[in-house]
Design a protein around this motif. Structure first.
Motif, PDB file in Angstrom:
ATOM      1  N   GLU A 156       0.853  -1.193   0.000  1.00 54.09           N
ATOM      2  CA  GLU A 156       0.000   0.000   0.000  1.00 54.09           C
ATOM      3  C   GLU A 156       0.893   1.248   0.000  1.00 54.09           C
ATOM      4  O   GLU A 156       0.673   2.186  -0.769  1.00 54.09           O
ATOM      5  CB  GLU A 156      -0.897  -0.034   1.243  1.00 54.09           C
ATOM      6  CG  GLU A 156      -2.118   0.814   1.151  1.00 54.09           C
ATOM      7  CD  GLU A 156      -2.982   0.735   2.406  1.00 54.09           C
ATOM      8  OE1 GLU A 156      -3.949   1.496   2.460  1.00 54.09           O
ATOM      9  OE2 GLU A 156      -2.683  -0.058   3.323  1.00 54.09           O
ATOM     10  N   GLY A 157       1.923   1.238   0.823  1.00 51.55           N
ATOM     11  CA  GLY A 157       2.873   2.350   0.871  1.00 51.55           C
ATOM     12  C   GLY A 157       3.590   2.549  -0.457  1.00 51.55           C
ATOM     13  O   GLY A 157       3.780   3.681  -0.908  1.00 51.55           O
ATOM     14  N   LEU A 158       3.968   1.434  -1.099  1.00 54.99           N
ATOM     15  CA  LEU A 158       4.650   1.523  -2.395  1.00 54.99           C
ATOM     16  C   LEU A 158       3.763   2.173  -3.458  1.00 54.99           C
ATOM     17  O   LEU A 158       4.242   2.955  -4.278  1.00 54.99           O
ATOM     18  CB  LEU A 158       5.087   0.136  -2.868  1.00 54.99           C
ATOM     19  CG  LEU A 158       6.212  -0.519  -2.067  1.00 54.99           C
ATOM     20  CD1 LEU A 158       6.414  -1.967  -2.526  1.00 54.99           C
ATOM     21  CD2 LEU A 158       7.503   0.269  -2.198  1.00 54.99           C
ATOM     22  N   LEU A 163       2.288   6.970  -6.695  1.00 57.88           N
ATOM     23  CA  LEU A 163       1.320   8.024  -7.026  1.00 57.88           C
ATOM     24  C   LEU A 163       1.785   9.401  -6.524  1.00 57.88           C
ATOM     25  O   LEU A 163       0.992  10.343  -6.498  1.00 57.88           O
ATOM     26  CB  LEU A 163      -0.054   7.680  -6.424  1.00 57.88           C
ATOM     27  CG  LEU A 163      -0.703   6.387  -6.918  1.00 57.88           C
ATOM     28  CD1 LEU A 163      -1.979   6.083  -6.127  1.00 57.88           C
ATOM     29  CD2 LEU A 163      -1.005   6.466  -8.414  1.00 57.88           C
ATOM     30  N   ASN A 164       3.059   9.480  -6.118  1.00 65.30           N
ATOM     31  CA  ASN A 164       3.654  10.721  -5.590  1.00 65.30           C
ATOM     32  C   ASN A 164       2.902  11.273  -4.376  1.00 65.30           C
ATOM     33  O   ASN A 164       2.794  12.472  -4.207  1.00 65.30           O
ATOM     34  CB  ASN A 164       3.737  11.800  -6.696  1.00 65.30           C
ATOM     35  CG  ASN A 164       4.765  11.423  -7.741  1.00 65.30           C
ATOM     36  OD1 ASN A 164       5.850  10.937  -7.405  1.00 65.30           O
ATOM     37  ND2 ASN A 164       4.422  11.610  -9.000  1.00 65.30           N
ATOM     38  N   GLU A 165       2.374  10.365  -3.561  1.00 68.80           N
ATOM     39  CA  GLU A 165       1.729  10.770  -2.303  1.00 68.80           C
ATOM     40  C   GLU A 165       2.663  10.357  -1.166  1.00 68.80           C
ATOM     41  O   GLU A 165       2.375   9.433  -0.395  1.00 68.80           O
ATOM     42  CB  GLU A 165       0.357  10.115  -2.187  1.00 68.80           C
ATOM     43  CG  GLU A 165      -0.614  10.605  -3.248  1.00 68.80           C
ATOM     44  CD  GLU A 165      -2.028  10.089  -3.047  1.00 68.80           C
ATOM     45  OE1 GLU A 165      -2.508  10.092  -1.888  1.00 68.80           O
ATOM     46  OE2 GLU A 165      -2.649   9.689  -4.037  1.00 68.80           O
ATOM     47  N   SER A 166       3.778  11.077  -1.062  1.00 64.04           N
ATOM     48  CA  SER A 166       4.861  10.711  -0.152  1.00 64.04           C
ATOM     49  C   SER A 166       4.418  10.631   1.307  1.00 64.04           C
ATOM     50  O   SER A 166       4.824   9.722   2.023  1.00 64.04           O
ATOM     51  CB  SER A 166       6.013  11.711  -0.259  1.00 64.04           C
ATOM     52  OG  SER A 166       6.475  11.742  -1.587  1.00 64.04           O
ATOM     53  N   LEU A 167       3.599  11.582   1.751  1.00 65.17           N
ATOM     54  CA  LEU A 167       3.190  11.579   3.159  1.00 65.17           C
ATOM     55  C   LEU A 167       2.380  10.321   3.494  1.00 65.17           C
ATOM     56  O   LEU A 167       2.596   9.695   4.533  1.00 65.17           O
ATOM     57  CB  LEU A 167       2.398  12.845   3.501  1.00 65.17           C
ATOM     58  CG  LEU A 167       3.214  14.153   3.505  1.00 65.17           C
ATOM     59  CD1 LEU A 167       2.318  15.347   3.747  1.00 65.17           C
ATOM     60  CD2 LEU A 167       4.325  14.074   4.544  1.00 65.17           C
TER      61      LEU A 167
END
Length: 173
Positions: A156-158, A163-167
């Motif tokens: 999920e984190g990957l 998707l460039n949603e780093s936070l």
């Protein structure tokens, strides 16, 4: 006079041969195991576990077409064994045929919709197809079933990272 073995003896012998072959698989003696399991399925073609073992040996020796045939035989004997469909989907994933993989994962989940491994596999397959939203849904279902399923949490984190949603990604890791 010649002593012909009866059906009960053949079934018993086939199961013993199958157990020996499965031990050989664990020891890495795949070719010997495959030959024994072929013999066992010939002695007792109505034993799902023998076909499953044969498929396992065939997968380990990259004989995917043969493994699919063995799994199909096992499925004919027990069409409600969700793991047979998951194993079949793994073969299609490994041979980079995600559309077929998804078909069998969904078949597996229709039998057992509480299978975190099935949702995890579905998520990974959706990633192969770049369907990130569907992959997230699948990983979330796996995590809902097993909140400690770290592989799903990690994936999920990957996806968030992709998707460039780093936070969001950092939160998951």
């Amino acid at each position: 006079s010649i002593n012909e073995p009866n059906t009960k003896e053949l079934k018993s012998t086939s199961i013993k041969i199958g157990k020996t072959a499965i031990q050989l698989i664990h020891l890495g003696q795949i070719e010997d195991a495959t030959n024994l399991l072929i013999l066992a399925t010939q002695l007792n073609p109505n034993e799902e576990i023998l076909w499953q073992g044969l498929a396992d040996a065939q997968i380990k020796s990259n004989k995917n077409k043969e493994a699919i045939k063995s799994l199909n035989n096992a499925i004919k004997l027990n069409p409600t064994n969700a793991n047979l469909y998951l194993t079949k989907s793994s073969i299609y994933m490994n041979s980079e045929n995600p559309k077929n993989a998804i078909k069998y994962i969904k078949q597996s989940l229709s039998i057992d919709n509480n299978n975190e491994r099935g949702y995890f596999q579905l998520g990974n397959t959706e990633i192969m197809l770049k369907n990130y939203d569907l992959a997230l849904i699948a990983f979330r279902k796996a995590i809902k079933i097993n909140p400690k399923f770290w592989q799903s949490i990690n994936n999920e984190g990957l996806i968030y990272f992709e998707l460039n949603e780093s936070l969001k990604a950092i939160k998951r890791f």
